[in-house]
Design an enzyme around this catalytic site. Structure first.
Site, short mmCIF file in Angstrom:
data_model
loop_
_atom_site.label_atom_id
_atom_site.label_comp_id
_atom_site.label_asym_id
_atom_site.label_seq_id
_atom_site.Cartn_x
_atom_site.Cartn_y
_atom_site.Cartn_z
N LYS A 133 0.85 -1.19 0.00
CA LYS A 133 0.00 0.00 0.00
C LYS A 133 0.89 1.24 0.00
O LYS A 133 1.99 1.22 0.55
CB LYS A 133 -0.91 0.02 1.23
CG LYS A 133 -1.95 -1.08 1.24
CD LYS A 133 -2.84 -0.98 2.47
CE LYS A 133 -3.86 -2.11 2.52
NZ LYS A 133 -4.70 -2.03 3.74
N HIS A 175 0.85 6.86 2.99
CA HIS A 175 -0.07 7.99 2.89
C HIS A 175 0.36 9.11 3.83
O HIS A 175 1.38 9.02 4.51
CB HIS A 175 -1.52 7.54 3.12
CG HIS A 175 -1.76 6.86 4.42
ND1 HIS A 175 -1.60 7.49 5.64
CD2 HIS A 175 -2.17 5.58 4.70
CE1 HIS A 175 -1.90 6.66 6.61
NE2 HIS A 175 -2.23 5.48 6.08
N HIS A 193 1.24 8.25 7.41
CA HIS A 193 2.58 7.70 7.60
C HIS A 193 3.63 8.81 7.58
O HIS A 193 4.68 8.69 8.21
CB HIS A 193 2.91 6.68 6.50
CG HIS A 193 2.08 5.44 6.56
ND1 HIS A 193 1.29 5.03 5.51
CD2 HIS A 193 1.90 4.54 7.55
CE1 HIS A 193 0.67 3.91 5.85
NE2 HIS A 193 1.01 3.59 7.08
#
Length: 534
Positions: free
Chosen positions: A106, A109, A112
């Protein structure tokens, strides 16, 4: 530290006078004060004798004023001598810090981004204060979502796209799975079966999982290089699957877990009962975290372990720490959850299931783009500088806010040249550097101080105390706020006190040199890039 030395002299004198009140630091009334509601403040002020410090009874307080003409040279000599080591201590502890922790397959984003920036700064602060820091990136590399991802890739994956842009392709098939499962609910059961087989070691699925993991780490490292974040260890939940099963058995033996309808339930006083092993034999996040903590202590024998994880996981960490304590691990009291709030975006909450993701890289690129627009607007565009200013703006906008509070990105505010912004801080640093480029450091004396000179000396003396407080409370925003205050005091000094060609040039050059040193130390602790020109 000079201010620490002064503080100890004041405390010693007060004790000699029979005063047992707490000596507090003050920003407004002198440098220190004690509450004197039930004391004779006038008598204390009259009998107080410490060279270079004056006591005054003011209202219900006794305020202590440092004579910076007396202490100023000692302070500046210390900063000049110690340089990048000014403010350091030798704590000598072993500290494990887990941070960043993105999910394999993933994109990193914006959430993070806050985690990584906060964790990176904490690592720098703990190292600066003389600790051995072990930086761990604990990847989200297992869980039922991998059953979904493997199934989705086998059904709809594109090999060529995976090689070209792995995160984008894996996100595409993951989103497609959640679209298709609404039409065919049986896909959910197939995904669960694949995940159980993955935990069981089925080679086909393990090889796919390994590939997704390696490609993901490669992508994450590009962002870490931008942010100056480093790790001593990349590990993840997957490593602890078998160890977690052993922890379940240990919990059952110690009477801290019981079986119910094929599942194993954790039962620890003070926290809600929760499942730690499903009836199909798969473990959960909490189970693997227990195994991880035990393994880390056996490996590192740490004095402190910090988990930098979002505030939505507070209950999880309360369960984790309480369970470790109940299991008899005394070191559990040295584990702390460093929680933080979300970053607010106009797009709403991030969701990889729906494909609505604002990536960390997009945020940084947008900030660089906006920094470039500002620079073009004043006719001073430089791509390298724009990249550093844009990155610094993202880092500072996150770190100046208390970790527990929300951060909201507003590009226009973040990139203003005046106010509590990264460009203002960088401009202040460049201003100090330009003065020193034209000056030579010579022997100096401190006398006839103006108010702005006195304020700047006091601010420089506070740096070691601020860093220590930031460490003790795990809040880099203390350093960020100090940095802004230091820049403000320096710019007022610059406007009111001529440096080059003045009668006090030698002293003022030394004062600017020390300011530059402390500015550089602050930028390093926050992980912010410096620029040579603006």
């Amino acid at each position: 530290m000079v201010l620490g030395e002064i503080r100890e002299k004041v405390k010693k004198e007060l004790k000699k006078l029979g005063v047992e009140k707490e000596l507090k630091r003050s920003e407004k009334h002198g440098d220190f004060f004690i509450e004197a509601f039930d004391l004779d403040g006038e008598e204390i002020a009259e009998t107080f004798k410490v060279e270079g410090v004056k006591a005054k009874a003011e209202g219900n307080y006794v305020n202590f004023y440092v004579d910076w003409e007396y202490w100023g040279k000692r302070l500046l000599d210390k900063v000049l001598k110690e340089g990048e080591n000014y403010g350091r201590e030798k704590m000598g502890k072993k500290v494990v810090i887990e941070y960043s922790s993105p999910n394999v397959a993933k994109p990193m984003h914006v959430g993070h981004l806050r985690n990584t920036i906060l964790g990176n700064s904490l690592c720098r602060i703990y190292e600066f204060m003389g600790n051995k820091v072990i930086k761990i990136n604990w990847l989200g590399d297992t869980g039922t979502q991998f059953g979904k991802l493997i199934l989705a890739y086998k059904l709809w994956g594109n090999e060529e796209e995976l090689e070209k842009n792995p995160i984008k392709e894996l996100l595409r098939v993951y989103v497609k799975f959640h679209e298709e499962v609404e039409k065919d609910p049986k896909l959910e059961e197939k995904a669960r079966e694949i995940y159980a087989a993955l935990e069981g070691g089925k080679e086909e699925f393990v090889e796919l999982w390994k590939r997704f993991r390696e490609l993901s780490i490669r992508e994450f490292k590009r962002i870490y290089d931008l942010l100056g974040a480093e790790f001593d260890e990349y590990t993840g939940e997957s490593y602890y699957i078998e160890k977690a099963k052993k922890v379940v058995e240990e919990l059952k033996k110690k009477g801290l877990a019981y079986e119910k309808e094929g599942s194993v339930i954790l039962h620890v006083e003070g926290v809600p009962d929760t499942v730690i092993m499903k009836k199909d034999g798969t473990t959960l996040y909490l189970t693997r975290d227990l195994a991880t903590a035990i393994d880390r202590y056996e490996k590192y024998k740490f004095d402190l372990m910090l988990y930098v994880v979002g505030s939505e996981q507070k209950l999880h960490f309360r369960q984790l720490f309480k369970t470790l304590e109940a299991m008899g691990y005394e070191w559990a009291k040295n584990c702390k959850h460093i929680s933080y709030g979300l970053i607010r975006l106009p797009e709403g909450k991030i969701s990889t299931r729906k494909g609505r993701v604002i990536t960390a890289e997009e945020v940084i690129n947008r900030s660089v783009e906006e920094a470039g627009k500002v620079m073009r607007g004043i006719g001073k565009f430089n791509q390298e500088v724009a990249e550093k200013v844009g990155l610094a703006a993202v880092i500072y906008s996150i770190l100046k806010v208390d970790p527990e509070k929300f951060v909201e990105f507003k590009w226009e505010e973040m990139l203003r040249l005046k106010g509590n912004t990264a460009p203002y801080l960088l401009y202040s640093y460049v201003r100090a550097k330009h003065i020193l480029d034209k000056a030579e450091l010579k022997e100096f004396e401190v006398k006839g101080l103006k108010e702005q000179e006195r304020r700047l000396l006091k601010k420089l003396s506070l740096f070691p105390l601020v860093v220590k407080e930031a460490l003790e409370r795990n809040k880099p925003n203390f350093i960020a706020n100090y940095l802004y205050g230091l820049c403000d005091d320096f710019n007022r000094f610059y406007e009111e006190c001529q440096v080059l060609g003045s009668e006090k040039e030698e002293f003022r050059v030394a004062l600017v040199s020390c300011t530059k040193i402390v500015l550089e130390n602050c930028f390093k602790l926050l992980g912010m890039p410096l620029v040579e020109k603006m």
